[in-house]
Design a protein around this motif. Structure first.
Motif, PDB file in Angstrom:
ATOM      1  N   LEU A  93     -13.435  35.140  13.319  1.00 52.93           N
ATOM      2  CA  LEU A  93     -11.975  35.077  13.306  1.00 52.93           C
ATOM      3  C   LEU A  93     -11.323  36.444  13.502  1.00 52.93           C
ATOM      4  N   VAL A  94     -12.123  37.472  13.724  1.00 46.66           N
ATOM      5  CA  VAL A  94     -11.588  38.833  13.833  1.00 46.66           C
ATOM      6  C   VAL A  94     -10.575  38.913  14.969  1.00 46.66           C
ATOM      7  N   ASP A  95      -9.436  39.528  14.663  1.00 48.25           N
ATOM      8  CA  ASP A  95      -8.361  39.725  15.635  1.00 48.25           C
ATOM      9  C   ASP A  95      -7.963  41.196  15.586  1.00 48.25           C
ATOM     10  N   PRO A  96      -7.967  41.902  16.725  1.00 47.98           N
ATOM     11  CA  PRO A  96      -7.627  43.332  16.724  1.00 47.98           C
ATOM     12  C   PRO A  96      -6.251  43.631  16.145  1.00 47.98           C
ATOM     13  N   GLU A  97      -5.365  42.645  16.174  1.00 51.67           N
ATOM     14  CA  GLU A  97      -4.003  42.866  15.690  1.00 51.67           C
ATOM     15  C   GLU A  97      -3.851  42.585  14.199  1.00 51.67           C
ATOM     16  N   HIS A 136      -6.192  30.119  14.740  1.00 54.48           N
ATOM     17  CA  HIS A 136      -7.098  30.887  15.598  1.00 54.48           C
ATOM     18  C   HIS A 136      -7.748  29.948  16.618  1.00 54.48           C
ATOM     19  N   PRO A 137      -7.907  30.392  17.873  1.00 55.13           N
ATOM     20  CA  PRO A 137      -8.525  29.534  18.900  1.00 55.13           C
ATOM     21  C   PRO A 137      -9.902  29.009  18.508  1.00 55.13           C
ATOM     22  N   ALA A 138     -10.679  29.810  17.786  1.00 54.81           N
ATOM     23  CA  ALA A 138     -12.013  29.362  17.372  1.00 54.81           C
ATOM     24  C   ALA A 138     -11.924  28.191  16.396  1.00 54.81           C
ATOM     25  N   ILE A 139     -10.897  28.200  15.544  1.00 60.23           N
ATOM     26  CA  ILE A 139     -10.686  27.090  14.614  1.00 60.23           C
ATOM     27  C   ILE A 139     -10.284  25.837  15.381  1.00 60.23           C
ATOM     28  N   ILE A 143     -12.291  22.250  15.375  1.00 59.56           N
ATOM     29  CA  ILE A 143     -11.659  20.988  14.983  1.00 59.56           C
ATOM     30  C   ILE A 143     -11.816  19.936  16.081  1.00 59.56           C
ATOM     31  N   ARG A 144     -11.728  20.362  17.324  1.00 61.23           N
ATOM     32  CA  ARG A 144     -11.804  19.426  18.454  1.00 61.23           C
ATOM     33  C   ARG A 144     -13.237  19.139  18.896  1.00 61.23           C
ATOM     34  N   SER A 145     -14.196  19.806  18.295  1.00 62.14           N
ATOM     35  CA  SER A 145     -15.582  19.666  18.729  1.00 62.14           C
ATOM     36  C   SER A 145     -16.194  18.359  18.225  1.00 62.14           C
TER      37      SER A 145
END
Length: 357
Positions: A93-97, A136-139, A143-145
């Motif tokens: 979930l790391v985000d540079p911002e 987050h896009p990974a989440i 969820i959709r997987s």
């Protein structure tokens, strides 16, 4: 189907209990030798919290379970090179911002008001965590997987918004607490929290409490529980519904489905209290069985501490350099007066006052 899931959860509880039963050696017993698909959801940005859970997650992977971990603290390249764990998968979930929560608490801004901690827990941590992590896009991809899991492990702290995964994957879950049990958690678990003799987490009362402390403790417990239920959860329910869908059950209902709560405490430090059988103290679970060597400078410093040493730390969240001057002067005065060597987590190169020890 739920009988199979419940049996899987029972296996995990046995595994965890066995893990916690030893001090110097990690021992896992899995009577059925079954391999579970485990989803770990740890969306809080505090490194000190995840450091408690990480050793257990890695040990589960060593024992052959498939472990998928959602967090801001993926295994480093050095850790992977030192010990590859092919069945440990990070969802990063790391985000540079977005900065993780290390050295963020300014001691000059901390007040002693009853609701200061609630404001910090909700506005600074919970709402930011829910809004940031769940979107987050990974989440979204998870969820959709079409992934399927046997059990979910997640942190119990200041929000239940991640419990939407329980509804999404329709599996039992176990909750972890990296510290003492939060006041609202006892309600969800049905655990005893009589305020006449059990101090709540935020006040720091020492047992046995006097009459005034018990009154304050009782009023505080009621207010904290009410604030969490009608302030925290109402906000987080809206966020969770947006992410997981409008058919998501009430977060309180999901929280009450926890099969067990593993708490990073021990009665020798926090005192005895009645607990349900599925509320298990696992204090010290993050302490490794094999201790790494200290850096050379620290080794030499401690070897020269003929009168002993004192280690002082306010944790990874608090920035010690923001301590009010009068409190800092008082602490430094005491430290400089003792014969022991002192090690202090300090964020700049020099202390305001020179200390020989």
């Amino acid at each position: 189907m739920w009988q199979v899931y419940s049996f899987s959860v029972l296996i995990l509880i046995v595994v965890f209990s066995t893990y916690c039963s030893t001090v110097n050696e990690t021992v896992f017993v899995n009577a059925t030798k079954s391999k579970l698909k485990i989803l770990g959801i740890f969306g809080f940005l505090g490194k000190s919290h995840f450091d408690v859970f990480k050793p257990l997650l890695e040990e589960l992977a060593r024992r052959g379970h498939e472990v998928t971990v959602v967090s801001y603290f993926p295994r480093t390249d050095d850790a992977k090179a030192k010990e590859p764990l092919p069945n440990y998968k990070d969802i990063n979930l790391v985000d540079p911002e977005i900065d993780v929560y290390v050295n963020i608490v300014d001691l000059k801004q901390i007040s002693q008001s009853l609701f200061f901690y609630m404001e910090e827990l909700n506005i600074l941590m919970a709402e930011v965590t829910c809004n940031t992590s769940l979107r987050h896009p990974a989440i979204t991809e998870l969820i959709r997987s079409d992934e399927k899991f046997d059990v979910i492990l997640t942190e119990n702290f200041n929000t239940d918004c991640f419990l939407g995964f329980i509804h999404r994957f329709k599996v039992p879950y176990l909750a972890f607490s990296s510290h003492q049990i939060m006041p609202w958690t006892n309600n969800d678990m049905g655990n005893e929290d009589n305020p006449s003799y059990i101090p709540i987490y935020f006040f720091g009362f020492i047992r046995p409490m006097n009459f005034l402390d018990r009154i304050t403790n009782t009023v505080g417990l009621f207010l904290y529980k009410a604030a969490y239920e009608y302030w925290f959860r109402s906000v987080h329910q809206v966020i969770a519904n947006e992410v997981f869908g409008s058919d998501l059950p009430k977060l309180q209902k999901l929280a009450q489905q926890s099969s067990a709560l593993l708490v990073n405490t021990h009665s020798s430090l926090f005192g005895s209290r009645p607990q349900l059988p599925n509320v298990v103290e696992i204090g010290g679970i993050h302490i490794p069985s094999k201790i790494n060597s200290l850096p050379k400078d620290l080794t030499e410093f401690l070897d020269s501490a003929h009168d002993g040493a004192l280690f002082f730390s306010l944790g990874s969240l608090i920035k010690s350099t923001t301590m009010p001057k009068e409190k800092l002067d008082a602490i430094l005065k005491v430290f400089s007066s003792i014969p022991r060597k002192v090690i202090w987590k300090w964020e700049t190169d020099e202390l305001p006052h020179k200390m020989d020890n």
